[in-house]
Motif scaffolding. Structure first.
Motif, PDB file in Angstrom:
ATOM      1  N   LEU A 162       0.837  -1.201   0.000  1.00 11.73           N
ATOM      2  CA  LEU A 162       0.000   0.000   0.000  1.00 11.73           C
ATOM      3  C   LEU A 162       0.872   1.250   0.000  1.00 11.73           C
ATOM      4  CD1 LEU A 162      -2.911   0.821   0.081  1.00 11.73           C
ATOM      5  CD2 LEU A 162      -2.798   0.882   2.544  1.00 11.73           C
ATOM      6  N   GLN A 163       1.986   1.190   0.773  1.00 12.23           N
ATOM      7  CA  GLN A 163       2.903   2.328   0.784  1.00 12.23           C
ATOM      8  C   GLN A 163       3.490   2.563  -0.595  1.00 12.23           C
ATOM      9  OE1 GLN A 163       3.699   4.375   3.199  1.00 12.23           O
ATOM     10  NE2 GLN A 163       2.646   3.375   4.890  1.00 12.23           N
ATOM     11  N   ILE A 164       3.846   1.429  -1.278  1.00 10.77           N
ATOM     12  CA  ILE A 164       4.449   1.562  -2.607  1.00 10.77           C
ATOM     13  C   ILE A 164       3.466   2.215  -3.558  1.00 10.77           C
ATOM     14  CG2 ILE A 164       5.354   0.293  -4.566  1.00 10.77           C
ATOM     15  CD1 ILE A 164       6.443  -1.738  -2.679  1.00 10.77           C
ATOM     16  N   ILE A 165       2.202   1.770  -3.497  1.00 17.04           N
ATOM     17  CA  ILE A 165       1.195   2.348  -4.393  1.00 17.04           C
ATOM     18  C   ILE A 165       1.003   3.830  -4.086  1.00 17.04           C
ATOM     19  CG2 ILE A 165      -1.252   2.291  -4.967  1.00 17.04           C
ATOM     20  CD1 ILE A 165      -1.164  -0.660  -4.714  1.00 17.04           C
ATOM     21  N   ALA A 166       0.977   4.165  -2.778  1.00 20.94           N
ATOM     22  CA  ALA A 166       0.799   5.573  -2.419  1.00 20.94           C
ATOM     23  C   ALA A 166       1.961   6.409  -2.927  1.00 20.94           C
ATOM     24  CB  ALA A 166       0.674   5.712  -0.899  1.00 20.94           C
ATOM     25  N   MET A 167       3.198   5.890  -2.804  1.00 16.84           N
ATOM     26  CA  MET A 167       4.350   6.648  -3.289  1.00 16.84           C
ATOM     27  C   MET A 167       4.312   6.782  -4.804  1.00 16.84           C
ATOM     28  SD  MET A 167       5.860   7.727  -0.764  1.00 16.84           S
ATOM     29  CE  MET A 167       7.209   8.463  -1.632  1.00 16.84           C
ATOM     30  N   LEU A 168       3.868   5.722  -5.508  1.00 13.21           N
ATOM     31  CA  LEU A 168       3.769   5.820  -6.962  1.00 13.21           C
ATOM     32  C   LEU A 168       2.780   6.905  -7.362  1.00 13.21           C
ATOM     33  CD1 LEU A 168       3.768   2.365  -8.739  1.00 13.21           C
ATOM     34  CD2 LEU A 168       5.111   4.348  -9.269  1.00 13.21           C
ATOM     35  N   PHE A 169       1.610   6.905  -6.686  1.00 14.46           N
ATOM     36  CA  PHE A 169       0.638   7.959  -6.990  1.00 14.46           C
ATOM     37  C   PHE A 169       1.243   9.328  -6.723  1.00 14.46           C
ATOM     38  CE2 PHE A 169      -2.675   5.627  -8.417  1.00 14.46           C
ATOM     39  CZ  PHE A 169      -3.283   4.777  -7.523  1.00 14.46           C
ATOM     40  N   LEU A 170       1.973   9.425  -5.614  1.00 14.25           N
ATOM     41  CA  LEU A 170       2.586  10.704  -5.269  1.00 14.25           C
ATOM     42  C   LEU A 170       3.528  11.154  -6.365  1.00 14.25           C
ATOM     43  CD1 LEU A 170       2.776  12.752  -3.076  1.00 14.25           C
ATOM     44  CD2 LEU A 170       4.585  11.476  -2.035  1.00 14.25           C
ATOM     45  N   VAL A 171       4.376  10.228  -6.843  1.00 10.45           N
ATOM     46  CA  VAL A 171       5.343  10.585  -7.884  1.00 10.45           C
ATOM     47  C   VAL A 171       4.614  11.004  -9.162  1.00 10.45           C
ATOM     48  CG1 VAL A 171       7.050   9.612  -9.443  1.00 10.45           C
ATOM     49  CG2 VAL A 171       7.251   9.235  -7.017  1.00 10.45           C
ATOM     50  N   VAL A 172       3.614  10.217  -9.557  1.00 10.52           N
ATOM     51  CA  VAL A 172       2.921  10.509 -10.810  1.00 10.52           C
ATOM     52  C   VAL A 172       2.258  11.872 -10.757  1.00 10.52           C
ATOM     53  CG1 VAL A 172       0.992   9.851 -12.251  1.00 10.52           C
ATOM     54  CG2 VAL A 172       2.524   8.128 -11.395  1.00 10.52           C
ATOM     55  N   PHE A 173       1.506  12.126  -9.669  1.00  7.80           N
ATOM     56  CA  PHE A 173       0.776  13.387  -9.654  1.00  7.80           C
ATOM     57  C   PHE A 173       1.642  14.556  -9.249  1.00  7.80           C
ATOM     58  CE2 PHE A 173      -2.803  11.652 -11.327  1.00  7.80           C
ATOM     59  CZ  PHE A 173      -3.029  10.419 -10.760  1.00  7.80           C
ATOM     60  N   SER A 174       2.818  14.297  -8.668  1.00 11.59           N
ATOM     61  CA  SER A 174       3.782  15.382  -8.530  1.00 11.59           C
ATOM     62  C   SER A 174       4.322  15.777  -9.885  1.00 11.59           C
ATOM     63  CB  SER A 174       4.961  14.957  -7.648  1.00 11.59           C
ATOM     64  OG  SER A 174       4.515  14.457  -6.452  1.00 11.59           O
ATOM     65  N   MET A 175       4.521  14.786 -10.774  1.00 17.09           N
ATOM     66  CA  MET A 175       4.964  15.129 -12.116  1.00 17.09           C
ATOM     67  C   MET A 175       3.920  15.976 -12.821  1.00 17.09           C
ATOM     68  SD  MET A 175       6.887  12.086 -13.983  1.00 17.09           S
ATOM     69  CE  MET A 175       7.940  10.961 -13.137  1.00 17.09           C
ATOM     70  N   LYS A 176       2.632  15.613 -12.640  1.00 16.94           N
ATOM     71  CA  LYS A 176       1.599  16.348 -13.341  1.00 16.94           C
ATOM     72  C   LYS A 176       1.358  17.708 -12.705  1.00 16.94           C
ATOM     73  CE  LYS A 176      -0.358  12.410 -15.291  1.00 16.94           C
ATOM     74  NZ  LYS A 176       0.062  11.991 -16.567  1.00 16.94           N
ATOM     75  N   ALA A 177       1.426  17.788 -11.385  1.00 18.81           N
ATOM     76  CA  ALA A 177       1.143  19.066 -10.740  1.00 18.81           C
ATOM     77  C   ALA A 177       2.344  19.991 -10.801  1.00 18.81           C
ATOM     78  CB  ALA A 177       0.727  18.843  -9.290  1.00 18.81           C
ATOM     79  N   GLY A 178       3.544  19.442 -10.813  1.00 13.27           N
ATOM     80  CA  GLY A 178       4.712  20.296 -10.907  1.00 13.27           C
ATOM     81  C   GLY A 178       5.414  20.492  -9.580  1.00 13.27           C
ATOM     82  N   LEU A 179       5.705  19.382  -8.888  1.00 11.19           N
ATOM     83  CA  LEU A 179       6.431  19.492  -7.637  1.00 11.19           C
ATOM     84  C   LEU A 179       7.895  19.199  -7.886  1.00 11.19           C
ATOM     85  CD1 LEU A 179       4.233  17.723  -4.974  1.00 11.19           C
ATOM     86  CD2 LEU A 179       4.636  20.130  -5.277  1.00 11.19           C
ATOM     87  N   PHE A 180       8.758  19.703  -7.002  1.00  7.51           N
ATOM     88  CA  PHE A 180      10.158  19.353  -7.032  1.00  7.51           C
ATOM     89  C   PHE A 180      10.289  17.869  -6.790  1.00  7.51           C
ATOM     90  CE2 PHE A 180      14.589  20.051  -6.376  1.00  7.51           C
ATOM     91  CZ  PHE A 180      14.973  19.143  -5.411  1.00  7.51           C
ATOM     92  N   PRO A 181      11.190  17.109  -7.421  1.00  8.26           N
ATOM     93  CA  PRO A 181      12.085  17.509  -8.491  1.00  8.26           C
ATOM     94  C   PRO A 181      11.587  17.185  -9.885  1.00  8.26           C
ATOM     95  CG  PRO A 181      12.772  15.418  -7.638  1.00  8.26           C
ATOM     96  CD  PRO A 181      11.479  15.748  -6.963  1.00  8.26           C
ATOM     97  N   PHE A 182      10.236  17.167 -10.037  1.00 14.52           N
ATOM     98  CA  PHE A 182       9.701  16.730 -11.321  1.00 14.52           C
ATOM     99  C   PHE A 182       9.205  17.880 -12.168  1.00 14.52           C
ATOM    100  CE2 PHE A 182      10.076  12.657  -9.687  1.00 14.52           C
ATOM    101  CZ  PHE A 182       9.456  12.562  -8.457  1.00 14.52           C
ATOM    102  N   TYR A 183       9.528  19.125 -11.804  1.00 13.70           N
ATOM    103  CA  TYR A 183       8.825  20.229 -12.449  1.00 13.70           C
ATOM    104  C   TYR A 183       9.561  20.798 -13.641  1.00 13.70           C
ATOM    105  CZ  TYR A 183      11.841  23.245  -9.550  1.00 13.70           C
ATOM    106  OH  TYR A 183      12.876  23.863  -8.939  1.00 13.70           O
ATOM    107  N   TYR A 184      10.590  20.117 -14.113  1.00 15.62           N
ATOM    108  CA  TYR A 184      11.443  20.726 -15.123  1.00 15.62           C
ATOM    109  C   TYR A 184      10.665  21.149 -16.371  1.00 15.62           C
ATOM    110  CZ  TYR A 184      14.801  21.253 -18.792  1.00 15.62           C
ATOM    111  OH  TYR A 184      15.494  21.730 -19.842  1.00 15.62           O
TER     112      TYR A 184
END
Lengths: 118, 501
Positions: free
Chosen positions: B204-226
């Motif tokens: 469950l933690q892995i899935i939550a972190m994956l969602f976090l990474v994906v939607f950080s990329m879409k929303a524009g969070l560090f370090p995915f906002y390039y």
């Protein structure tokens, strides 16, 4: 079957990431194609072990394979195909505009600009 | 017909009608404006219904939740729907005033409507794979809009945008596959119901972190906002206002929906990762904003740091901080889009976006200056404008959670935001450098300024009527956090297979 498929998905994903990190546009596109294959295989894995199960036919033999991930994969393949097609045309347009077929050629500085920045 | 599906059908039909009509003409423009106005009305009506009765669900195709896809709309979704339809309407009207019909690109309006379709579907859906499909529709329309009117230099910026977003979509698919193998279902309500059983499971933690990474990329969070600060400035002004107001909003909405309604509430690790990434984003975004020399560049970097504010509030994860996040979203979308439009009016008057060649706007067009002051100071957080209330709520929530470093970063980022707004003010409004010319004879600018003024008035009313909007945000936050109500609404949907699951 599950072990081999997951190792295969991992290998595909690793090769895909390695390809995407290249300079050449062609290798980047192939990398993304492989990436979508890898993740589709991952979704297929989530349907469980198909050993001993039958095809999902109504009134057929009872324990049948879960058909839902196959529907998900179909949608994902089609979407991936559309996106890769867009990306191929985008890279072709970049080639036409900049004569660049790799990222280093795309982002290189012209000698004139280097003169200006001195 | 159940009105839950209207926010999805109306943009689809409008896009098809606009495509059939082909050439951009006055008739097509009137049709699109009318459809967008209907959209706003539908969103407000759904909001009133959800305020009174709670979440509403509609089974697509009539299949019940166990077999089919359910569209669920609650107060959070309708707030987002209303905001995005207002911004689309404003952006379209601005675009119509900016260019006469014969110069407009024939595909711009259909693509904006397809973008609307994807965004509304993302807001309304109750199924994880349907969310993926909605994101793909949205992204495809955004790829096309990015490159539609781009000249030769700008098209370079589309490349990182497309590649990073393809990577994010691939990871979202992987997360959806893992979700299916862990929970056996992709329906939000069913995942919420069974997620409590898997509480200590590392998967469950892995899935939550994956969602976090994906939607950080879409929303524009560090370090995915390039991809963000380089691609958004290349867009024409109304499309840039649209993208910044609406597109990253979807990423934040999904973070809210997933962490509040779907996943269990005690995911400490994911929440703290989200908090610290947001802190970095706030700081780095605003430092990037100060470094830019053209208005759209500054505003794009700003967007990053403001997204950091919102996700910081989500990361604190108390009911008060979720309220703060929703209020901040309401304030931010209106202010950011109107700032883009005001910057566009300034660029129209000075014929350039580059701060070094702009100037003299305060003396020649003080109306724009007043608008910019209101919106810029609201973004920086001056009372009694809406930005102050948003930041105040976030700071209070942070102090209550005793995250003093992050609260300090918030305050520093707000001061630096003010600094970057002053940079635009000095260069474009107060300064009068040698080469700058203000083309007052351009007849377009009063109408363009009028569109921006309407958005500014909405933002001022959010600021002065803050109590009402905070109450709205509170009710929306309660609706988002109330998982039992959500599960109950979805599982009591009557499907044509006879049973309710």
């Amino acid at each position: 079957m599950q072990w081999e498929s997951s190792i295969l998905a991992g290998v595909l994903f690793g090769v895909a990431v390695w390809l995407v990190l290249h300079r050449s546009f062609v290798r980047i596109i192939f990398g993304f194609i492989l990436m979508s294959h890898a993740v589709n295989l991952l979704i297929l894995l989530s349907s469980g072990d198909p050993g001993g199960k039958h095809a999902p036919i109504i009134n057929g033999p009872m324990p049948f394979v879960d058909p839902l991930p196959q529907a998900l994969i179909l949608t994902a393949i089609v979407i991936g195909f559309g996106v890769i097609a867009y990306m191929a045309v985008l890279l072709y347009r970049l080639f036409l505009d900049f004569r660049a077929s790799s990222t280093t050629q795309l982002y290189r500085e012209e000698p004139a600009e280097r003169e200006k920045s001195k | 017909m159940n009105s839950v599906v209207l926010p999805v059908i109306i943009p689809l039909l409008t896009a098809i009608a606009a495509l059939i009509m082909g050439k951009p003409s006055l008739a097509r423009r009137i049709l699109v404006i009318a459809a967008s106005t209907v959209q706003v009305a539908v969103a407000i009506r759904l909001g009133v219904l959800c305020w009174n009765d709670g979440p509403r669900a509609m089974p697509i195709g009539g299949w019940s939740a166990a077999l089919g896809i359910i569209l669920v709309v609650d107060l959070l979704s309708t707030v987002m729907l209303t905001l995005s339809s207002i911004i689309v309407l404003a952006g379209e009207i601005y675009g119509f005033y900016e260019l006469p019909a014969r110069f407009e690109h024939p595909l711009r309006i259909p693509l904006i409507q397809f973008l609307m379709l994807g965004i509304n579907l993302a807001f309304c859906t109750g199924d994880l794979f349907n969310l993926f499909v909605a994101f793909e529709v949205t992204l495809m329309a955004s790829y096309a809009l990015l490159t539609l009117e781009a000249d030769n230099w700008d098209i370079k910026q589309a490349f990182p945008y497309v590649t990073i977003n393809i990577l994010a979509s691939t990871l979202l698919l992987a997360a959806a596959g893992m979700c299916y193998s862990l929970f056996g279902t992709l329906n939000f309500a069913h995942i919420a119901r069974t997620a409590a059983m898997h509480a200590g499971d590392p998967r469950l933690q892995i899935i939550a972190m994956l969602f976090l990474v994906v939607f950080s990329m879409k929303a524009g969070l560090f370090p995915f906002y390039y991809w963000l600060p380089h691609s958004y400035p290349t867009l024409p002004t109304p499309v840039a206002a649209l993208f910044s107001g609406v597109l990253t909003n979807v990423g934040i909405y999904v973070l809210l929906r997933l962490f509040c309604t779907v996943l269990p509430h005690d995911m400490q690790f994911a929440h703290s990762v989200l908090m610290w990434l947001s802190g970095m984003t706030m700081l780095l975004g605003v430092i990037g904003a100060i470094s830019r020399n053209y208005i759209r560049g500054i505003l794009s970097f700003h967007k990053l740091s403001q997204v950091g504010f919102m996700t910081l509030a989500i990361g604190f994860f108390t009911p008060a901080s979720i309220t703060a996040a929703i209020f901040y979203i309401i304030h931010y979308i209106i202010v950011k889009s109107s700032l883009f439009l005001i910057g566009g009016v300034g660029a129209c008057l000075n014929r350039t976006d580059n701060l070094a060649s702009m100037g003299g706007l305060w003396r020649n067009a003080p109306f724009i200056g007043i608008l910019f002051l209101c919106q810029g100071l609201s973004l920086a957080g001056l009372p009694p404008l809406s930005g102050f209330w948003g930041k105040y709520l976030i700071v209070v929530a942070g102090i209550r959670k005793e995250e003093f470093i992050l609260v300090g970063i918030t305050i520093v980022a707000s001061v630096l935001t003010l600094l970057s707004m002053l940079k635009i003010w000095q260069a474009a409004f107060w300064g009068e450098p040698e080469g700058s010319v203000v083309h007052r004879e351009d007849r377009r600018w009063p109408r363009l300024a009028g569109v921006a003024a309407v958005l500014a008035i909405v933002s001022l009313s959010i600021g002065f009527g803050a109590e009402g909007f905070i109450r709205l945000s509170q009710k929306a936050a309660d609706a988002a956090l109330d998982r039992n109500r959500y599960i109950e609404v979805v599982t009591t949907v009557q499907g044509k297979d006879g049973e309710a699951h």
